[in-house]
Write an enzyme that holds these catalytic residues in place. Structure first.
Site, PDB file in Angstrom:
ATOM      1  N   ARG A 121      37.661 -52.452  59.745  1.00  0.00           N
ATOM      2  CA  ARG A 121      38.642 -51.435  60.107  1.00  0.00           C
ATOM      3  C   ARG A 121      38.289 -50.205  59.293  1.00  0.00           C
ATOM      4  O   ARG A 121      38.490 -50.187  58.068  1.00  0.00           O
ATOM      5  CB  ARG A 121      40.067 -51.906  59.821  1.00  0.00           C
ATOM      6  N   HIS A 148      40.348 -49.477  69.544  1.00  0.00           N
ATOM      7  CA  HIS A 148      40.948 -50.692  68.969  1.00  0.00           C
ATOM      8  C   HIS A 148      40.740 -51.834  69.974  1.00  0.00           C
ATOM      9  O   HIS A 148      41.699 -52.347  70.583  1.00  0.00           O
ATOM     10  CB  HIS A 148      42.425 -50.458  68.678  1.00  0.00           C
ATOM     11  N   GLN A 151      42.704 -55.240  69.958  1.00  0.00           N
ATOM     12  CA  GLN A 151      44.059 -55.112  70.483  1.00  0.00           C
ATOM     13  C   GLN A 151      44.034 -55.233  72.007  1.00  0.00           C
ATOM     14  O   GLN A 151      44.856 -55.945  72.599  1.00  0.00           O
ATOM     15  CB  GLN A 151      44.654 -53.756  70.064  1.00  0.00           C
ATOM     16  N   ASP A 239      52.495 -46.471  71.872  1.00  0.00           N
ATOM     17  CA  ASP A 239      52.084 -46.669  70.473  1.00  0.00           C
ATOM     18  C   ASP A 239      52.581 -45.457  69.679  1.00  0.00           C
ATOM     19  O   ASP A 239      53.067 -44.476  70.254  1.00  0.00           O
ATOM     20  CB  ASP A 239      50.545 -46.801  70.402  1.00  0.00           C
ATOM     21  N   CYS A 278      51.523 -52.124  70.515  1.00  0.00           N
ATOM     22  CA  CYS A 278      50.575 -52.881  69.681  1.00  0.00           C
ATOM     23  C   CYS A 278      51.175 -53.220  68.323  1.00  0.00           C
ATOM     24  O   CYS A 278      50.695 -54.127  67.650  1.00  0.00           O
ATOM     25  CB  CYS A 278      49.294 -52.076  69.503  1.00  0.00           C
ATOM     26  N   ARG A 306      46.832 -61.749  69.517  1.00  0.00           N
ATOM     27  CA  ARG A 306      45.745 -61.221  68.683  1.00  0.00           C
ATOM     28  C   ARG A 306      44.941 -62.393  68.122  1.00  0.00           C
ATOM     29  O   ARG A 306      43.710 -62.411  68.130  1.00  0.00           O
ATOM     30  CB  ARG A 306      46.305 -60.374  67.517  1.00  0.00           C
TER      31      ARG A 306
HETATM   32  N1   CP Z   1      48.236 -53.812  66.033  1.00  0.00           N
HETATM   33  C1   CP Z   1      47.569 -53.842  64.857  1.00  0.00           C
HETATM   34  O1   CP Z   1      46.337 -53.697  64.803  1.00  0.00           O
HETATM   35  O2   CP Z   1      48.355 -54.054  63.778  1.00  0.00           O
HETATM   36  P1   CP Z   1      47.942 -53.989  62.236  1.00  0.00           P
HETATM   37  O3   CP Z   1      47.715 -52.551  61.884  1.00  0.00           O
HETATM   38  O4   CP Z   1      49.090 -54.605  61.520  1.00  0.00           O
HETATM   39  O5   CP Z   1      46.659 -54.774  62.053  1.00  0.00           O
HETATM   40  N1  NVA Z   2      47.308 -46.012  66.649  1.00  0.00           N
HETATM   41  C1  NVA Z   2      47.703 -46.773  65.486  1.00  0.00           C
HETATM   42  C2  NVA Z   2      47.464 -48.208  65.732  1.00  0.00           C
HETATM   43  C3  NVA Z   2      47.804 -49.138  64.590  1.00  0.00           C
HETATM   44  C4  NVA Z   2      47.518 -50.572  64.921  1.00  0.00           C
HETATM   45  C5  NVA Z   2      46.940 -46.291  64.278  1.00  0.00           C
HETATM   46  O1  NVA Z   2      45.724 -46.075  64.385  1.00  0.00           O
HETATM   47  O2  NVA Z   2      47.540 -46.118  63.214  1.00  0.00           O
END
Ligand code: CP
Ligand code: NVA
Length: 321
Positions: A121, A148, A151, A239, A278, A306
């Site tokens: 990440r 992502h 997801q 989101d 998400c 997930r």
């Molecule tokens: N949806 C998602 O990726 O959540 P987190 O940021 O908690 O991993």
């Molecule tokens: N769009 C959000 C998703 C988190 C899972 C972010 O990037 O913060």
């Protein structure tokens, strides 16, 4: 909207000469491969419910690099590896030399020599590509500023479970054309889900992603009208308006996204729709508390999937080696 250059799917090169499949965005998979990953996920989900822990990844390790916080991604990958008989190591950026100046490519080359797969990440999508270029094990994108895909796997698994397939399903994305939205656009193209995306002007899906969706046979409708997007949709997805790393833009975003909240009034135009998010959600911003707490919200199924979708991905990637 960012101005990133989309890498050619599947072609990340490898300085190590390894022939490895990576998963940096959904379109690294063909439509048939995506279906296969979801099938493996379904198979292992049923197997876990019946038989518990598996020994498929006995003695194997997943390295997990995190430059941003996470609840679901971290815990679902870690638990998934445990359920498959393996092990996962959490590598927060500040806990490893990456956070103290070691270049990504060196981190990638060193970690590749220990672990069997890497999940990352990171902020810039180019950094996920850099990791893949220097890794001789599969690299999985656990979220970048632009994508992502894990997801999306869970989202598609959830939609497939609820509708028995993808045929005739219509989805609406309402809000920011962000990382989650962009991968969802590609996932809908690959599964032929009919998608309409409603964002404020200036916050749309990046052009290369829309073009790529069209190349894949999708035809996402793009609008700035949330009502048009959700009318009679089967699925309404939103989101946060301020993603991780965009905190400085918060005030202006709050103004720009006015009218894009998923609430009872908007959902009156989509009486049959399930509501997806998400998570984490910012109640009172992109979605209301009552919508999130009502039966039609399927966010907990998404979160649960997930785990299953990623187990499917890990096993499928292993089968390609
Ligand atoms: N949806 C998602 O990726 O959540 P987190 O940021 O908690 O991993
Ligand atoms: N769009 C959000 C998703 C988190 C899972 C972010 O990037 O913060």
């Amino acid at each position: 909207m960012s101005t990133w250059e989309r890498p050619t799917p599947g072609v990340y090169g490898s300085s190590e000469g390894a022939d490895v499949r990576h998963f940096l965005d959904v379109d690294d998979l063909t439509s048939a491969e995506l279906a296969a990953v979801l099938d493996v996920a379904t198979e292992f989900k049923a197997d876990h419910a019946e038989n518990g822990v598996h020994d498929r990844f006995d003695g194997r390790t997943l390295g997990m690099i995190f430059q941003k916080p996470s609840t679901r991604t971290r815990v679902s990958f870690e638990t998934g590896m445990t359920q498959l008989g393996g092990h996962a190591i959490f590598l927060g950026e500040s806990d490893i030399q990456l956070g103290h100046g070691e270049p990504l490519r060196d981190t990638s080359r060193a970690l590749s020599r220990y672990v069997d797969a890497l999940m990352a990440r990171v902020f810039k999508h180019a950094n996920a590509v850099e990791l893949a270029r220097y890794a001789d094990v599969p690299v999985i994108n656990g979220l970048t500023d632009d994508a992502h895909p894990c997801q999306t796997l869970a989202d598609l698994l959830t939609i497939r479970e609820r509708h028995g397939g993808f045929e005739g399903v219509s989805a609406a994305w309402v809000g920011d054309g962000n990382n989650v939205a962009q991968s969802f656009v590609l996932g809908c193209a690959l599964t032929e889900v009919d998608l309409t995306v409603a964002t404020p002007a200036g916050y749309g899906i990046d052009d290369p992603v829309v073009e790529r969706a069209r190349e894949l046979g999708g035809d996402p409708t793009v609008t700035t009208d949330p009502v048009e997007a959700v009318t009679d949709a089967d699925v309404v997805y939103t989101d946060v308006w301020v993603s991780m790393g965009q905190e400085d833009e918060r005030d202006v975003r709050m103004q720009d996204f006015e009218g894009f909240q998923v609430n009872r009034e908007l959902l009156a135009h989509a009486p049959e729709a399930s509501v997806m998010h998400c998570l984490p959600a910012h109640r009172g911003e992109e979605i209301t508390d009552d919508v999130l707490e009502r039966d039609r919200a399927i966010v907990w199924d998404q979160a649960a999937n997930r785990l299953h979708a990623q187990k499917g991905l890990l096993v499928w990637l292993d089968e390609q080696r």
